[in-house]
Design a protein around this motif. Structure first.
Motif, PDB file in Angstrom:
ATOM      1  N   MET A   1       0.840  -1.196   0.000  1.00  0.00           N
ATOM      2  CA  MET A   1       0.000   0.000   0.000  1.00  0.00           C
ATOM      3  C   MET A   1       0.874   1.243   0.000  1.00  0.00           C
ATOM      4  O   MET A   1       1.740   1.409   0.847  1.00  0.00           O
ATOM      5  N   ASP A   2       0.652   2.117  -0.972  1.00  0.00           N
ATOM      6  CA  ASP A   2       1.418   3.356  -1.101  1.00  0.00           C
ATOM      7  C   ASP A   2       0.777   4.437  -0.234  1.00  0.00           C
ATOM      8  O   ASP A   2      -0.345   4.880  -0.510  1.00  0.00           O
ATOM      9  N   ARG A 158      -1.764   6.321  14.110  1.00  0.00           N
ATOM     10  CA  ARG A 158      -0.600   5.821  14.833  1.00  0.00           C
ATOM     11  C   ARG A 158       0.213   4.852  13.967  1.00  0.00           C
ATOM     12  O   ARG A 158       1.441   4.952  13.884  1.00  0.00           O
ATOM     13  N   GLU A 159      -0.454   3.925  13.315  1.00  0.00           N
ATOM     14  CA  GLU A 159       0.249   2.934  12.508  1.00  0.00           C
ATOM     15  C   GLU A 159       0.904   3.554  11.282  1.00  0.00           C
ATOM     16  O   GLU A 159       2.031   3.199  10.914  1.00  0.00           O
ATOM     17  N   ILE A 160       0.208   4.490  10.650  1.00  0.00           N
ATOM     18  CA  ILE A 160       0.776   5.120   9.453  1.00  0.00           C
ATOM     19  C   ILE A 160       1.935   6.032   9.828  1.00  0.00           C
ATOM     20  O   ILE A 160       2.956   6.085   9.123  1.00  0.00           O
ATOM     21  N   SER A 161       1.818   6.759  10.929  1.00  0.00           N
ATOM     22  CA  SER A 161       2.928   7.608  11.389  1.00  0.00           C
ATOM     23  C   SER A 161       4.161   6.763  11.683  1.00  0.00           C
ATOM     24  O   SER A 161       5.295   7.146  11.348  1.00  0.00           O
ATOM     25  N   GLU A 162       3.952   5.609  12.304  1.00  0.00           N
ATOM     26  CA  GLU A 162       5.061   4.700  12.589  1.00  0.00           C
ATOM     27  C   GLU A 162       5.719   4.229  11.288  1.00  0.00           C
ATOM     28  O   GLU A 162       6.949   4.177  11.173  1.00  0.00           O
ATOM     29  N   ARG A 166       9.607   5.317  10.594  1.00  0.00           N
ATOM     30  CA  ARG A 166      10.631   4.279  10.708  1.00  0.00           C
ATOM     31  C   ARG A 166      10.836   3.473   9.430  1.00  0.00           C
ATOM     32  O   ARG A 166      11.735   2.630   9.372  1.00  0.00           O
ATOM     33  N   GLY A 167       9.999   3.720   8.434  1.00  0.00           N
ATOM     34  CA  GLY A 167      10.142   2.956   7.210  1.00  0.00           C
ATOM     35  C   GLY A 167       9.727   1.513   7.345  1.00  0.00           C
ATOM     36  O   GLY A 167      10.181   0.643   6.596  1.00  0.00           O
ATOM     37  N   THR A 168       8.838   1.229   8.314  1.00  0.00           N
ATOM     38  CA  THR A 168       8.368  -0.139   8.503  1.00  0.00           C
ATOM     39  C   THR A 168       7.347  -0.484   7.427  1.00  0.00           C
ATOM     40  O   THR A 168       6.888   0.369   6.667  1.00  0.00           O
ATOM     41  N   ARG A 169       6.969  -1.734   7.374  1.00  0.00           N
ATOM     42  CA  ARG A 169       5.994  -2.186   6.385  1.00  0.00           C
ATOM     43  C   ARG A 169       4.652  -1.500   6.647  1.00  0.00           C
ATOM     44  O   ARG A 169       4.163  -1.476   7.777  1.00  0.00           O
TER      45      ARG A 169
END
Length: 322
Positions: A1-2, A158-162, A166-169
């Motif tokens: 997901m972009d 919260r999840e999208i900010s993370e 951090r460049g996480t998935r």
């Protein structure tokens, strides 16, 4: 997901209107109050956006066709929603949904709002309803579901900010969770399709009438209402016709024609001559050079200035869906 962050700010009503129309095909008339300014920031993905929007003065918007569904939480200022003889005023702390199928006019004054925009395709997929037949019946949420909606938005932020920090998935199910929370809070209904005027698309079919009008007047200031009027049909029927027969919207088709025209003109110009990118953009209905350049690069893979310098072979723009 972009998923990408974005920000837009302007004091120019023309730039603000272009920005709004670029994002919501369902807009009809847009009116701004004096000394207007707007700022929008947030994140966007293919099927949803989560944003904060603030503006001074006022905006009055008339919706004319099904577009994306918005869930709005008022943090400051007031928003008035008019639906026929019913007028509802929303203030700080209130939560409501805007579905262009049933919300024809909205006026906001000096507002600060949180807005989640969900595509009809996403909502239809989650609800199991065809996107062009989906309707959100409740303007205000069920009391028990309002807090669940807010929790879903906070979790998504919260999840999208993370992910961005951090460049996480990226969280792959965030879009579906937001859509499900919206459907739970505001409900979903299926409306019958309007009949088409013809099995085949003859020259008098409204879609072809609209295409002919767009191609003849692409450089002029056009709204989807103007196009529907020229095609002698309703905006909603025209939206459905373009989606069914061309897999796009009238507004997206208009943008495609304008981009092709600008591309041809830039490719034919002398690189060292008097033609400028800004002049060409303005002639083809793009009032904001930055947004024109972004659309142009998405369509052709290069910036308009590169086309002007290089004079590449003119090729048609492929595709038309947003």
């Amino acid at each position: 997901m972009d998923v990408r962050p974005h920000r837009f700010a302007t004091r120019d009503p023309a730039s603000a209107e272009e920005f709004l129309r670029d994002r919501w095909d369902s807009l009809g008339k847009v009116e701004f109050g004096p000394r207007f300014s707007i700022e929008v920031s947030g994140i966007q993905a293919p099927d949803f956006r989560v944003e904060r929007l603030s503006h001074s003065s006022s905006i009055r918007v008339t919706a004319t066709a099904p577009g994306p569904v918005q869930v709005v939480e008022v943090l400051g200022g007031t928003i008035t929603v008019e639906d026929g003889d019913t007028v509802t005023r929303m203030g700080p702390g209130e939560l409501f949904a805007i579905d262009a199928v049933i919300t024809p006019s909205t006026t906001s004054r000096s507002v600060h709002v949180g807005v989640v925009t969900l595509s009809r395709e996403l909502l239809g997929q989650v609800a199991g309803v065809p996107a062009d037949r989906l309707r959100i019946p409740r303007r205000q949420p069920l009391p028990a579901a309002a807090d669940q909606w807010r929790l879903a938005v906070r979790r998504a932020n919260r999840e999208i900010s993370e992910h961005l920090r951090r460049g996480t998935r990226p969280p792959i199910d965030v879009a579906h969770r937001l859509a499900q929370a919206a459907l739970t809070a505001f409900g979903v209904e299926t409306v019958p399709l309007e009949p088409t005027d013809a099995e085949g698309l003859g020259p008098q079919h409204p879609v072809n009438q609209a295409i002919a009008f767009i191609e003849a007047h692409a450089g002029e200031s056009l709204s989807v209402t103007d196009i529907a009027h020229a095609a002698r049909t309703s905006v909603r029927a025209l939206q459905q016709g373009f989606a069914r027969h061309h897999d796009t919207s009238p507004t997206a088709y208009l943008r495609r024609v304008r981009l092709e025209g600008a591309h041809r003109e830039l490719a034919a110009a002398e690189p060292t001559g008097p033609v400028t990118v800004a002049d060409v953009a303005a002639r083809w209905g793009f009032s904001q050079a930055g947004r024109f350049a972004a659309h142009y690069r998405e369509a052709f893979g290069v910036l308009p200035s590169e086309t002007l310098r290089a004079r590449p072979h003119v090729s048609p723009l492929s595709g038309g869906a947003e």
